[in-house]
Design a protein around this motif. Structure first.
Motif, PDB file in Angstrom:
ATOM      1  N   TYR A  58       1.013  -6.526 -11.217  1.00 24.19           N
ATOM      2  CA  TYR A  58       0.598  -5.436 -10.325  1.00 24.19           C
ATOM      3  C   TYR A  58       1.580  -4.276 -10.445  1.00 24.19           C
ATOM      4  O   TYR A  58       2.797  -4.476 -10.378  1.00 24.19           O
ATOM      5  CB  TYR A  58       0.534  -5.927  -8.868  1.00 24.19           C
ATOM      6  CG  TYR A  58      -0.165  -4.961  -7.950  1.00 24.19           C
ATOM      7  CD1 TYR A  58      -1.522  -4.668  -8.116  1.00 24.19           C
ATOM      8  CD2 TYR A  58       0.515  -4.331  -6.916  1.00 24.19           C
ATOM      9  CE1 TYR A  58      -2.171  -3.779  -7.277  1.00 24.19           C
ATOM     10  CE2 TYR A  58      -0.135  -3.436  -6.063  1.00 24.19           C
ATOM     11  CZ  TYR A  58      -1.478  -3.169  -6.255  1.00 24.19           C
ATOM     12  OH  TYR A  58      -2.115  -2.282  -5.426  1.00 24.19           O
ATOM     13  N   PRO A  59       1.089  -3.041 -10.639  1.00 22.85           N
ATOM     14  CA  PRO A  59       1.972  -1.898 -10.884  1.00 22.85           C
ATOM     15  C   PRO A  59       3.046  -1.667  -9.816  1.00 22.85           C
ATOM     16  O   PRO A  59       4.158  -1.256 -10.133  1.00 22.85           O
ATOM     17  CB  PRO A  59       1.004  -0.707 -10.946  1.00 22.85           C
ATOM     18  CG  PRO A  59      -0.299  -1.306 -11.330  1.00 22.85           C
ATOM     19  CD  PRO A  59      -0.325  -2.674 -10.713  1.00 22.85           C
ATOM     20  N   LEU A  60       2.728  -1.947  -8.553  1.00 18.80           N
ATOM     21  CA  LEU A  60       3.680  -1.690  -7.465  1.00 18.80           C
ATOM     22  C   LEU A  60       4.427  -2.951  -7.038  1.00 18.80           C
ATOM     23  O   LEU A  60       4.922  -3.027  -5.916  1.00 18.80           O
ATOM     24  CB  LEU A  60       2.939  -1.100  -6.260  1.00 18.80           C
ATOM     25  CG  LEU A  60       2.345   0.303  -6.431  1.00 18.80           C
ATOM     26  CD1 LEU A  60       1.543   0.695  -5.197  1.00 18.80           C
ATOM     27  CD2 LEU A  60       3.437   1.329  -6.680  1.00 18.80           C
ATOM     28  N   HIS A  61       4.558  -3.920  -7.947  1.00 20.10           N
ATOM     29  CA  HIS A  61       5.147  -5.206  -7.543  1.00 20.10           C
ATOM     30  C   HIS A  61       6.587  -5.053  -7.043  1.00 20.10           C
ATOM     31  O   HIS A  61       6.988  -5.707  -6.080  1.00 20.10           O
ATOM     32  CB  HIS A  61       5.090  -6.207  -8.711  1.00 20.10           C
ATOM     33  CG  HIS A  61       6.014  -5.908  -9.842  1.00 20.10           C
ATOM     34  ND1 HIS A  61       5.680  -5.026 -10.847  1.00 20.10           N
ATOM     35  CD2 HIS A  61       7.263  -6.361 -10.130  1.00 20.10           C
ATOM     36  CE1 HIS A  61       6.673  -4.958 -11.708  1.00 20.10           C
ATOM     37  NE2 HIS A  61       7.646  -5.742 -11.299  1.00 20.10           N
ATOM     38  N   GLU A  62       7.370  -4.179  -7.667  1.00 22.92           N
ATOM     39  CA  GLU A  62       8.763  -4.014  -7.238  1.00 22.92           C
ATOM     40  C   GLU A  62       8.846  -3.425  -5.836  1.00 22.92           C
ATOM     41  O   GLU A  62       9.624  -3.890  -4.994  1.00 22.92           O
ATOM     42  CB  GLU A  62       9.506  -3.115  -8.229  1.00 22.92           C
ATOM     43  CG  GLU A  62       9.797  -3.783  -9.568  1.00 22.92           C
ATOM     44  CD  GLU A  62      10.657  -2.896 -10.456  1.00 22.92           C
ATOM     45  OE1 GLU A  62      11.064  -1.810  -9.999  1.00 22.92           O
ATOM     46  OE2 GLU A  62      10.922  -3.293 -11.599  1.00 22.92           O
ATOM     47  N   VAL A  63       8.048  -2.384  -5.591  1.00 26.24           N
ATOM     48  CA  VAL A  63       8.055  -1.732  -4.283  1.00 26.24           C
ATOM     49  C   VAL A  63       7.610  -2.698  -3.185  1.00 26.24           C
ATOM     50  O   VAL A  63       8.242  -2.801  -2.124  1.00 26.24           O
ATOM     51  CB  VAL A  63       7.125  -0.494  -4.298  1.00 26.24           C
ATOM     52  CG1 VAL A  63       6.993   0.110  -2.899  1.00 26.24           C
ATOM     53  CG2 VAL A  63       7.659   0.546  -5.270  1.00 26.24           C
TER      54      VAL A  63
ATOM     55  N   ILE B 276      -3.423  -5.952  -2.020  1.00 24.61           N
ATOM     56  CA  ILE B 276      -3.348  -6.248  -3.455  1.00 24.61           C
ATOM     57  C   ILE B 276      -4.511  -7.129  -3.887  1.00 24.61           C
ATOM     58  O   ILE B 276      -5.117  -7.824  -3.048  1.00 24.61           O
ATOM     59  CB  ILE B 276      -2.013  -6.946  -3.821  1.00 24.61           C
ATOM     60  CG1 ILE B 276      -1.946  -8.321  -3.147  1.00 24.61           C
ATOM     61  CG2 ILE B 276      -0.818  -6.102  -3.456  1.00 24.61           C
ATOM     62  CD1 ILE B 276      -0.805  -9.181  -3.656  1.00 24.61           C
ATOM     63  N   PRO B 277      -4.838  -7.125  -5.173  1.00 27.73           N
ATOM     64  CA  PRO B 277      -5.863  -8.055  -5.665  1.00 27.73           C
ATOM     65  C   PRO B 277      -5.372  -9.501  -5.550  1.00 27.73           C
ATOM     66  O   PRO B 277      -4.171  -9.759  -5.674  1.00 27.73           O
ATOM     67  CB  PRO B 277      -6.028  -7.658  -7.142  1.00 27.73           C
ATOM     68  CG  PRO B 277      -5.470  -6.275  -7.236  1.00 27.73           C
ATOM     69  CD  PRO B 277      -4.370  -6.207  -6.220  1.00 27.73           C
ATOM     70  N   LEU B 278      -6.290 -10.424  -5.337  1.00 26.82           N
ATOM     71  CA  LEU B 278      -5.950 -11.838  -5.181  1.00 26.82           C
ATOM     72  C   LEU B 278      -5.201 -12.376  -6.401  1.00 26.82           C
ATOM     73  O   LEU B 278      -4.245 -13.151  -6.269  1.00 26.82           O
ATOM     74  CB  LEU B 278      -7.232 -12.643  -4.942  1.00 26.82           C
ATOM     75  CG  LEU B 278      -7.056 -14.158  -4.703  1.00 26.82           C
ATOM     76  CD1 LEU B 278      -6.240 -14.412  -3.441  1.00 26.82           C
ATOM     77  CD2 LEU B 278      -8.428 -14.826  -4.594  1.00 26.82           C
ATOM     78  N   LYS B 279      -5.594 -11.934  -7.594  1.00 22.07           N
ATOM     79  CA  LYS B 279      -4.998 -12.443  -8.824  1.00 22.07           C
ATOM     80  C   LYS B 279      -3.526 -12.050  -8.981  1.00 22.07           C
ATOM     81  O   LYS B 279      -2.795 -12.665  -9.752  1.00 22.07           O
ATOM     82  CB  LYS B 279      -5.785 -11.938 -10.035  1.00 22.07           C
ATOM     83  CG  LYS B 279      -5.736 -10.441 -10.259  1.00 22.07           C
ATOM     84  CD  LYS B 279      -6.564 -10.023 -11.461  1.00 22.07           C
ATOM     85  CE  LYS B 279      -6.542  -8.512 -11.674  1.00 22.07           C
ATOM     86  NZ  LYS B 279      -5.195  -7.974 -11.911  1.00 22.07           N
TER      87      LYS B 279
END
Length: 416
Positions: free
Chosen positions: A73-78, A57-60
């Protein structure tokens, strides 16, 4: 509510054992795409072991306080679900295994191949060249259509699952043996890369137990009689059918030139009766110019497209839009792919009009040139150079697939 880390503290009255704790952290160095890998850090007596969680993932987008991926982040739930899962597995292993060590826990978690296959596969191809992305993504999407589960672990992909998938490709999709083999080889490539990066233990690779069956590829080409019919069939001048035939014949006359090179051919590439260009398809970081004498047949066709005062960077053929700006290499390759599909449809129409019962494609110009060259020129090295093959054994294998004349004549000699 106690955090997982609190379960690692020794309790009063118990025999003190090695203290093992778990936390999730980002790697110290970003990968080539700038994303940081996520690890489960296992600490035992101040010594650390790390297990890759299977995501970058990106650091931010990382919350270092909550040890979770931010909602940005789009995949945060997964990914957060995966973080909880791997921490729970680690805590369970610690509780259920007597005298467990951080090494045992780490190896056990790695052995479960806990990375998500599809998430890793799409991430792997993200920075690949456009054609590689397209080819691999097509096969990954097909596999996803079959399994219907985006959260499939590497460990879930077994020999049986792949055998069932192969059967599905054959019966439901109507794929040939060669198509199935090529598709499975793309999935195998993803496994090999995951092993190379340490995400997957080599013993968990199901392809170690699978031998991909490759059917003999059918290289469609025109005979000399069919080529004559293709050249002479009446087509309305200036129509797309007429242009399509011109493109194909030029590719044939110019030693089996690929569609991508025909599309990008510019007037600066033609100097008198010589053609010089850099091939679009190359695996080398240093590109090399290819130069050949321009056959008179190709020159005659090209004259139909020569303006009064052509600019050096103008396209020779009206395939690509000269007014469109292609920002990236992927943009132009995507457009070339779209045009190639359209031209292939028109080639089939020309064959129908010419009475040629073959599924001709633009790449068939290359096969036709190679076959004709094999019959008229005995110098394999010369044909290899004209086809721009990197190794002569590639040409030998290529030509051997066309060489049915020798066996046919042998049978005629034997049986009359």
């Amino acid at each position: 509510m106690n955090s997982p880390e609190s379960e690692n503290l020794p309790t009063k009255g118990r025999t003190r054992t090695n203290t093992i704790s778990f936390t999730v952290e980002l790697g110290n160095k970003p990968k080539k795409d700038g994303h940081y890998p996520l690890f489960l850090r296992i600490t035992e007596n101040r010594k650390h072991r790390r297990v890759y969680i299977g995501f970058d993932i990106p650091l931010k987008d990382w919350n270092p306080n909550k040890k979770e991926v931010r909602r940005s982040y789009p995949l945060h739930e997964v990914i957060n679900k995966k973080i909880d899962s791997i921490k729970s597995d680690a805590i369970r292993l610690k509780a259920d295994t007597k005298n467990v060590t951080s090494t045992v826990i780490a190896e056990s978690l790695k052995g479960r191949s806990s990375a998500y296959f599809f998430q890793y596969a799409y991430s792997y191809i993200a920075n690949k060249p456009y054609n590689t992305q397209r080819n691999v993504r097509t096969e990954i999407n097909k596999f996803l259509e079959y399994v219907g589960n985006k959260e499939l672990f590497f460990a879930d992909i077994t020999v049986k699952l792949l055998a069932d998938y192969e059967s599905w490709l054959r019966t439901k999709k109507g794929n040939t043996t060669n198509t199935i083999s090529k598709g499975l080889s793309k999935i195998r490539t993803v496994f090999n890369q995951a092993i190379k990066e340490g995400i997957l233990p080599v013993q968990d690779n199901p392809f170690l137990l699978i031998r991909l069956k490759e059917g003999k590829p059918e290289r469609v080409r025109l005979t000399e009689e069919e080529l004559k019919s293709f050249q002479e069939v009446a087509l309305p001048q200036g129509s797309l059918l007429w242009h399509t035939r011109n493109y194909w014949l030029c590719a044939f006359y110019m030693a089996g030139m690929r569609f991508s090179d025909i599309s990008c051919l510019q007037w600066k590439n033609i100097n008198g009766n010589r053609l010089s260009y850099v091939m679009q398809k190359t695996k080398n970081t240093v590109t090399q110019s290819h130069t050949i004498q321009l056959p008179k047949q190709a020159e005659e066709i090209i004259q139909n497209y020569r303006p009064t005062k052509p600019l050096p960077t103008d396209y020779v053929f009206p395939i690509l839009n000269p007014n469109k700006i292609y920002v990236t290499e992927a943009d132009i390759l995507k457009e070339i792919s779209r045009k190639n599909a359209l031209i292939n449809k028109y080639l089939k129409k020309i064959c129908f009009l010419a009475g040629i019962p073959k599924d001709l494609s633009f790449h068939s110009a290359r096969h036709t040139f190679a076959d004709l060259g094999r019959k008229k020129v005995k110098d394999v090295y010369a044909i290899s150079k004209l086809l721009r093959h990197s190794k002569i054994n590639i040409t030998e294998k290529y030509l051997s697939e066309f060489d049915t004349d020798t066996t046919d004549k042998a049978l005629e000699s034997i049986f009359g």
